[in-house]
Design a protein around this motif. Structure first.
Motif: not given
Ligand SMILES: [Mg+2]
Ligand SMILES: Nc1nc2c(ncn2[C@@H]2O[C@H](COP(=O)(O)OP(=O)(O)OP(=O)(O)O)[C@@H](O)[C@H]2O)c(=O)[nH]1
Length: 586
Positions: A78, A98-99, A152
């Motif tokens: 990211s 996170t993503t 992403d």
């Molecule tokens: Mg990420």
């Protein structure tokens, strides 16, 4: 390298791909064969790849190049996307992973290319940040050139299964992988599984070695390059991004990503280079999907073969039972015990039987005298026949159920089908006794009707009246039961002798010819009734197989479509080289 497809060829290829999707879509692999799970997953992956990438891409070869940024969690994907775009479009984070929801950044002019109808149709388009793994956030940004989009993706080696799955799906929809690993993690196993796949599929890949400390840069980059080369990715560009301080927005200093940025920009502006990247990936994907489809076709066939084998096993058990009942109800087996006793009560024993060798006319008279006025005795024979036949049928139905279940129990596929049955198929049906009862009674009515019809013009004769329809009917049943037992000669024995009496009795009324035909018809009627009864038992097995709904043409349809893709690829590769060319179709 093959020549670009003409638009006609490209339409044909599109048709073939759509046919392959259509052939794979309905394929079910319902039997639990050893590798069924794996083949089901393959089928799903192939359908997904056709729908998510290959078909939409083949439809719009001019669509922008979709670069998917994939790799391990925390590798800095990211952060890299934000830094490439120059502002924060996707949230980086310290919490792993996170993503969770993909973010696609594109030039504002390109927005029309990324609708749900064109790409990744099962991801809902949204215009805001979200954690929803079923959503795809679209971000328009001037920072990217038209013709190139960056996505992403979640981590490929996530602790979250949905993340891993989504990452794989997104990478499968990419024209170009920007695969991010870090100096600390580049030897990890999972990313290499992905990279190996990319190499096999000829997917266009660029590698980013992220967060590389200056002092390690040389050694790590050299080692990684060697790993890439030995895994079939020597032509993939490798970018080394030095470990840098991220700013308050989470961006790396621009010069850290300048090289990648420049490479992507040059791709965006060079439509030929771009279409080469797309073509590589698309061809590789089509080739791989085509090839793997054969595995699915083989798996379908294996299912069909297994299903047929299971059906054959069950049929064999019930064929044997049907034949055994037919045999036992014609070879004298039934002329024992209760049936024999009641029959002898009816026609008398001893003297009569011992005199069988004597004059026919005399026997007839004796028999007539013996049975005259004994309607209840005839009734009792009939009851004994009923229970004798019922027992015989039940016995063989039980044996058939047991044999069929044992045959199915030998394989996982058969066992799991038996479990789906909802009743113990190793036993006869619960209502079989009741159905057997009524089938036997129905047969007795058949026999009565036959006798009645046959005697239509004899009803007033003394003999007909003497035996009565019931007496003649039980005599006919007895004759049927001794059909193959041999009812003549000295070796006939008690049962044969008894049947002989019945035979004589019938002959006295109807004549030899008519008796033979009556007996044959009565025997056939019994076989049909028993057959129908056992067919209902057998159908419990058959309907499990039918319920699988294995399409007999499915394997061929998948193979035909896959072959068509091969042929079109081959034709395209022939166009691209001289007449004596020996280049492969890779
Ligand atoms: Mg990420
Ligand atoms: N100092 C420094 N920190 C970085 C760098 N790249 C990423 N980070 C930090 O590492 C953490 C993870 O970065 P992300 O960009 O979220 O990593 P990711 O690969 O997207 O991770 P997932 O979304 O979980 O797959 C964040 O806290 C970033 O700020 C870098 O080059 N230098």
């Amino acid at each position: 390298m093959s020549a670009p497809l003409t638009s006609g060829d490209s339409d044909k290829m599109l048709t073939a791909l759509i046919q392959l999707r259509g052939a794979l879509q309905p394929v079910e692999l319902p039997l639990d064969l050893a590798a069924a799970d794996e083949h089901r997953a393959t089928r799903q992956e192939l359908v997904d790849q056709l729908e998510d990438y290959i078909i939409p891409r083949q439809m719009t070869l001019e669509a922008p190049l979709l670069t998917v940024v994939g790799g391990s969690t925390g590798a800095g994907k990211s952060t890299l996307v934000n830094s490439l775009v120059g502002h924060r479009v996707t949230a980086p984070g310290v919490l792993r992973p996170t993503t969770r929801s993909p973010v696609l950044v594109h030039h504002p002019d390109d927005v029309g290319w990324f609708g749900q109808d064109r790409l990744l149709p099962d991801l809902q388009r949204v215009d805001h940040a979200t954690d929803d793994p079923d959503a795809l956030q679209l971000v328009a940004s001037d920072a990217l050139e038209p013709g190139l989009a960056i996505l992403d993706a979640p981590d490929v080696d996530s602790v979250e299964e949905r993340n891993r799955q989504l990452a794989a799906q997104l990478l499968a929809a990419a024209d170009l992988w920007l695969f991010v690993t870090s100096a600390a993690r580049y030897a990890d196993q999972v990313p290499w599984i992905f990279l190996k796949q990319a190499a096999e599929r000829s997917t266009s890949v660029a590698i980013v070695l992220d967060r590389t400390p200056d002092e390690a840069s040389q050694t790590v980059a050299t080692h990684l390059a060697r790993m890439l080369a030995s895994r079939g990715l020597k032509d993939s560009p490798l970018f080394v991004v030095a470990e840098g301080k991220v700013d308050d927005d989470g961006l790396l200093p621009p010069d850290h990503v300048a090289e990648i940025r420049a490479w992507l920009s040059s791709l965006a502006s060079d439509s030929e280079a771009r279409s080469l990247v797309v073509k590589n990936t698309l061809e590789g994907a089509s080739r791989t999907v085509g090839r793997r489809s054969y595995d699915v076709a083989d798996a379908v066939e294996e299912q069909q073969r297994t299903a047929e084998q299971l059906r054959t096993d069950a049929d064999a058990a019930y064929d044997r039972a049907t034949a055994a009942v037919a045999e036992a109800s014609a070879d004298g087996t039934l002329l024992r015990g209760e049936v024999l006793a009641r029959w002898q009560e009816f026609v008398g024993t001893g003297e009569l039987l011992r005199s069988l060798e004597a004059r026919v006319g005399w026997i007839r008279d004796r028999v007539v005298n013996a049975v005259k006025g004994k309607p209840q005795q005839a009734e009792r024979v009939s009851t004994a026949v009923e229970s004798g036949l019922e027992t015989l049928i039940l016995e063989h139905a039980e044996a058939a159920a047991e044999r069929a279940a044992a045959a199915w129990g030998q394989s996982d596929a058969g066992r799991s089908l038996l479990e789906r049955a909802g009743e113990d198929l190793g036993r006869a049906s619960r209502d079989l006794r009741r159905r057997a009862e009524s089938a036997v009674r129905d047969w007795q009515v058949d026999v009565l009707d036959m006798v009645r019809n046959e005697g239509a013009d004899k009803r007033n004769t003394a003999r007909f009246l003497a035996f009565g329809v019931n007496g003649l009917s039980v005599a006919l049943m007895i004759v049927v039961f001794a059909h193959t037992a041999g009812v003549t000669g000295a070796e006939a024995g008690i049962a044969g002798g008894s049947a002989m009496v019945g035979q004589k009795l019938l002959e006295a009324v109807f004549g030899d010819q008519a008796v033979r035909s009556l007996a044959e018809r009565a025997r056939q009627a019994l076989e049909e009734r028993v057959g129908a009864l056992l067919d209902v038992e057998r159908a419990r097995y058959g309907s499990l197989i039918d319920g699988l709904e294995i399409q007999p043409r499915a394997a061929d349809q998948v193979r035909e479509a896959a072959r068509r893709i091969d042929d079109l690829r081959f034709a395209a590769s022939q166009l691209g080289k001289g007449p004596e060319g020996t280049e492969g179709i890779q």
